[in-house]
Design an enzyme around this catalytic site. Structure first.
Site, short mmCIF file in Angstrom:
data_model
loop_
_atom_site.label_atom_id
_atom_site.label_comp_id
_atom_site.label_asym_id
_atom_site.label_seq_id
_atom_site.Cartn_x
_atom_site.Cartn_y
_atom_site.Cartn_z
N GLU A 128 46.17 30.79 39.69
CA GLU A 128 47.23 29.88 40.16
C GLU A 128 48.10 30.50 41.26
O GLU A 128 48.86 29.79 41.92
CB GLU A 128 48.12 29.45 38.98
CG GLU A 128 49.17 30.44 38.53
CD GLU A 128 48.67 31.60 37.68
OE1 GLU A 128 49.52 32.29 37.08
OE2 GLU A 128 47.44 31.82 37.62
N CYS B 24 46.03 35.50 32.05
CA CYS B 24 46.83 36.73 32.01
C CYS B 24 47.49 36.91 30.64
O CYS B 24 46.82 37.23 29.67
CB CYS B 24 47.84 36.77 33.16
SG CYS B 24 48.56 38.42 33.41
N HIS C 46 45.08 35.82 37.95
CA HIS C 46 45.96 34.68 38.17
C HIS C 46 45.36 33.72 39.18
O HIS C 46 45.67 33.80 40.38
CB HIS C 46 47.32 35.15 38.68
CG HIS C 46 48.22 35.73 37.63
ND1 HIS C 46 49.00 34.95 36.81
CD2 HIS C 46 48.46 37.01 37.27
CE1 HIS C 46 49.70 35.72 35.99
NE2 HIS C 46 49.38 36.97 36.24
#
Length: 252
Positions: free
Chosen positions: A201, A113, A199
């Site tokens: 994560e 990102c 993302h």
């Protein structure tokens, strides 16, 4: 191939909101858990969630901390609420450090990102607000042929939370994927960089928390908020992306 353990430095470019930090820790901890899950899935000899990874975190925002390049094999730049095109002292320093890494050939770069955008900026391409607005929650990403080779599937689903984009690919970069709202979803140079705009994560809980907070701030209207929340708990390929990051670091 770098010898094990893989020494990965995570450059933390933001701090999670309090409720997320209390449960998951800082972004260094969140990415460490993701990379460990990727290591278990990868089933590479000597590499797992409990062995073969040496992960350290550095606060580049408040503390201006950076690893010594001789001490690491890979550097991962996290996502952030900040603008990658701003000229705050710490952002300019991060861009300069990224350019330093790009000038050498041993240590490899991973961007997520904001980190993806910082690498784009460091390589000299335009990074700015998108004229198509926010891209949020679990989103289908069309992969290029190279992207399909890297990630081992025809398309990816990843959480998104951005309204800034990399506008074009640097000439030497291979394109990995695209969506209607963001043409530059991933960049790749073998043995040098790999990035994703999404993302990997994030969990559904993290996405719901961020959406609620930003809806309360007036960044999303009711319809946008509700539509994104509906997609927050859908399947997403975060661990697949973590595997690709580790393969990238292991590739000799």
């Amino acid at each position: 191939m770098p010898s094990l353990p893989l020494r990965i430095a995570i450059l933390e470019t933001d701090t999670p909101v309090e409720s997320i930090r209390a449960k998951y820790g800082g972004y260094g901890s969140i990415f460490k858990a993701l990379l460990q899950a990727g290591a278990d899935n990868l089933k590479h000899e000597g590499l797992s969630s409990t062995s073969g990874l040496e992960i350290s975190s550095f606060d580049v925002v408040a503390a201006h901390e950076y690893p010594k390049l001789e001490d690491v094999d890979g550097i991962l730049i996290t996502g952030s609420k900040y603008n990658s095109f701003d000229n705050d002292r710490w952002i300019v320093k991060l861009v300069e450090f990224t350019q330093e890494v790009l000038r050498q050939r041993r240590v490899r770069l991973i961007g997520v990102c904001f980190g993806h955008q910082i690498i784009g900026r460091a390589m000299g391409v335009k990074v700015d607000r998108s004229d198509k607005g926010w891209e949020t929650s679990v989103t289908a990403i069309d992969l290029t042929k190279r992207g399909q080779e890297i990630f081992g599937r025809a398309s990816l689903a990843l959480h998104q939370m951005h309204r800034d984009i990399v506008y074009e690919y640097p000439p030497e970069v291979e394109q990995l994927g695209y969506t209607d709202r963001c043409a530059v979803q991933g960049m790749y140079i073998e043995k040098r960089i790999i990035t994703v705009q999404g993302h990997p994560e994030f969990t559904g809980e993290i996405m719901r928390t961020l959406m609620k907070l930003r809806h309360e701030m007036g960044l999303f209207n009711k319809a946008e908020y509700e539509e994104s929340i509906e997609r927050a708990d859908k399947y997403q390929d975060g661990v697949i992306v973590a595997e690709a990051f580790l393969k990238f670091l292991l590739n000799d």
